[in-house]
Design a protein around this motif. Structure first.
Motif, PDB file in Angstrom:
ATOM      1  N   LEU A  75    -112.395 113.236  53.679  1.00 12.85           N
ATOM      2  CA  LEU A  75    -111.681 113.688  54.871  1.00 12.85           C
ATOM      3  C   LEU A  75    -110.265 114.149  54.545  1.00 12.85           C
ATOM      4  O   LEU A  75    -109.522 114.540  55.430  1.00 12.85           O
ATOM      5  N   GLY A  76    -109.904 114.053  53.284  1.00 15.48           N
ATOM      6  CA  GLY A  76    -108.607 114.574  52.909  1.00 15.48           C
ATOM      7  C   GLY A  76    -107.441 113.657  53.212  1.00 15.48           C
ATOM      8  O   GLY A  76    -106.314 113.971  52.875  1.00 15.48           O
ATOM      9  N   LEU A  77    -107.705 112.500  53.847  1.00 17.72           N
ATOM     10  CA  LEU A  77    -106.589 111.622  54.197  1.00 17.72           C
ATOM     11  C   LEU A  77    -105.971 111.007  52.961  1.00 17.72           C
ATOM     12  O   LEU A  77    -104.767 110.888  52.835  1.00 17.72           O
ATOM     13  N   PHE A  87    -112.001 119.637  56.723  1.00 15.48           N
ATOM     14  CA  PHE A  87    -112.832 119.083  57.796  1.00 15.48           C
ATOM     15  C   PHE A  87    -113.921 118.247  57.129  1.00 15.48           C
ATOM     16  O   PHE A  87    -113.836 117.954  55.931  1.00 15.48           O
ATOM     17  N   SER A  88    -114.942 117.848  57.863  1.00 15.05           N
ATOM     18  CA  SER A  88    -116.020 117.079  57.243  1.00 15.05           C
ATOM     19  C   SER A  88    -117.355 117.516  57.829  1.00 15.05           C
ATOM     20  O   SER A  88    -117.412 118.219  58.833  1.00 15.05           O
ATOM     21  N   ASN A  89    -118.426 117.076  57.197  1.00 15.56           N
ATOM     22  CA  ASN A  89    -119.767 117.396  57.716  1.00 15.56           C
ATOM     23  C   ASN A  89    -120.217 116.320  58.702  1.00 15.56           C
ATOM     24  O   ASN A  89    -121.383 115.953  58.737  1.00 15.56           O
ATOM     25  N   LEU A  90    -119.277 115.824  59.528  1.00 16.05           N
ATOM     26  CA  LEU A  90    -119.553 114.715  60.442  1.00 16.05           C
ATOM     27  C   LEU A  90    -120.837 114.919  61.231  1.00 16.05           C
ATOM     28  O   LEU A  90    -121.693 114.042  61.267  1.00 16.05           O
ATOM     29  N   LEU A 304    -113.225 108.325  60.896  1.00 16.38           N
ATOM     30  CA  LEU A 304    -112.460 107.436  60.008  1.00 16.38           C
ATOM     31  C   LEU A 304    -113.268 106.180  59.718  1.00 16.38           C
ATOM     32  O   LEU A 304    -113.345 105.698  58.587  1.00 16.38           O
ATOM     33  N   VAL A 305    -113.882 105.639  60.772  1.00 18.50           N
ATOM     34  CA  VAL A 305    -114.694 104.427  60.628  1.00 18.50           C
ATOM     35  C   VAL A 305    -115.930 104.714  59.783  1.00 18.50           C
ATOM     36  O   VAL A 305    -116.270 103.961  58.865  1.00 18.50           O
TER      37      VAL A 305
END
Ligand SMILES: *Cc1c(COP(=O)(O)O)cnc(C)c1O
Length: 422
Positions: A75-77, A87-90, A304-305
């Motif tokens: 996520l790059g955080l 971004f992400s493949n959420l 995040l979780v």
């Protein structure tokens, strides 16, 4: 007011918060206290704390500690200021290019860890139980032993959760003894959708007691749901090599499913050692009904979780307990803690008793070590930056090192020196 707010700017808060502090100081008739007010405000923001209580899963300190290196930083955080923003493949299926499911990433890993057909992740275990009841037992009966109608800290009360879900509570057995026959009798006289077992967690009934085994309940007919709460994934603890003594008697998710439970529910931030989450594992058809229920939209976790949970699940699959701070801290040999206590150079080295905490394994002490100080220094230690949270027993301050990262030992020493000098 604005002038006063500008004068305390070095506290390092955004201007609107400095104005709030200035206003409070003026209202209290003491403008000179504005900087103190601002510092107090800053201290009340969410921030790191050193847990020297010896309670590994301390509900007030966020339960399981989160590692800094949790993720590979999809996520790059973690990339901090250096890496690109990504971004992400959420909810994106990279294979088909279509919409995917946000819980599918962790689900496969959790199902593999527990031997389940499928798994679903929600915000916490209370949500997991509510969702299961709402999706599978709305307007129908759920049989629960009178010995398991418990309240678990923080207002999780089984009869109230049942009511909120729309399921009807059918009490069976007695407070101290409930047999499989009591559940069977309920299914004969009532419309029973589920047989629910609830781990009593922070509560024990001892003496003349009896409870029905999951294996016996599974023979009755309706699906058996076991709310395990603390959520030991597997009693064999392969990630540790062997099961520690203090875990004796704690049921594992894998073993409960193998015994015949259709579903188990547990928290991600208790014995699993992950972020706050609720996990439902078990039969694929029942998990699908839960996933399709409208409440799932309200209970779904954020990225995040899910990112942190995936990292923890991958660590379990690698059998890498050192990557999970809860297990790393739980497993440190006492003599190592003795050495660290002596090396602090403050206080009186002492043997202590640590606890799993979060209502898990009440009364099971984990041998530990730290230092003691004569007198109550809890408030002075809390005032440190970062705050150090210690335990006080009859005018003795106990600093337990089992829950302190070795990298923070120097912080503890400095905080104690400062507290003693005041
Ligand atoms: C802790 C616990 C819960 C509540 O879990 P949260 O993740 O705090 O919502 C529910 N059931 C049992 C048996 C528990 O021990």
């Amino acid at each position: 007011m604005n002038d006063l707010a500008l004068r305390i700017a070095d506290v390092g808060l955004p201007h609107p918060l400095l104005v709030i502090a200035a206003r409070a100081a003026i209202a209290a008739g003491d403008p000179d206290s504005a900087a103190d007010e601002a510092h107090r405000l800053r201290r009340n923001l969410l921030g790191p704390a050193v847990n020297a209580t010896g309670v590994l899963l301390h509900t007030n300190l966020g339960r399981a500690p989160l590692g800094r290196h949790y993720s590979r930083a999809p996520l790059g955080l973690e990339a901090g200021t250096d890496g690109p923003v990504r971004f992400s493949n959420l909810e994106f299926d990279l294979g088909s290019g279509r919409r995917g499911s946000r819980t599918s990433h962790a689900s496969l890993l959790l199902a593999t860890l527990t031997g389940a057909e499928a798994a679903l992740v929600v915000n916490n275990c209370a949500a997991a139980v509510t969702l299961v009841l709402a999706a599978l037992a709305r307007d129908r009966g759920v049989a629960v032993s009178r010995g398991e109608l418990v309240e678990i800290g923080g207002g999780f009360r089984v009869p109230e959760v049942m009511e909120q879900s729309g399921a009807r509570l059918v009490e069976v057995g007695t407070t101290n003894r409930t047999r499989a026959g009591d559940y069977r009798a309920a299914t004969k006289r009532d419309d029973i959708a589920l047989l629910l077992k609830v781990h009593p967690s922070n509560y024990r009934i001892t003496g003349f007691t009896e409870e029905a085994a999951v294996a016996d309940l599974a023979k009755i007919g309706p699906p058996v749901v076991s709310d395990l709460g603390s959520g030991l994934l597997d009693e064999r603890c392969a990630w540790l090599g062997a099961r520690p003594d203090w875990l004796a008697g704690e049921p594992g998710a894998r073993q409960t499913l193998a015994a015949g439970a259709a579903l188990v529910t547990f928290s991600g931030d208790k014995l699993m050692g992950g972020p706050q989450a609720g996990i439902i594992c078990g039969r694929a058809d029942l998990i699908s009904l839960c996933a399709a229920h409208p409440l799932m939209r309200a209970f779904r976790p954020g990225s995040l979780v899910l990112d942190a949970l995936q990292s923890v699940a991958l660590a379990y699959l690698r059998r890498d307990a050192d990557a999970i701070p809860f297990w790393r801290m739980a497993q440190v040999p006492v003599d190592e803690l003795d050495e660290r206590a002596a090396a602090l150079g403050v206080g009186r080295p002492a043997r202590t008793s640590a606890l799993a905490g979060a209502g898990s394994l009440p009364g099971q002490e984990i041998p530990s070590a730290g230092v003691e100080l004569d007198g109550d220094y809890a408030a002075a230690l809390r005032a440190n930056d970062p705050p150090v949270v210690a335990r006080v027993n009859e005018q003795t301050t106990v600093i337990d090192l089992r829950t302190v990262d070795p990298a923070d030992d120097a912080v503890v020493t400095a905080a104690v020196r400062h507290a003693l000098s005041e």
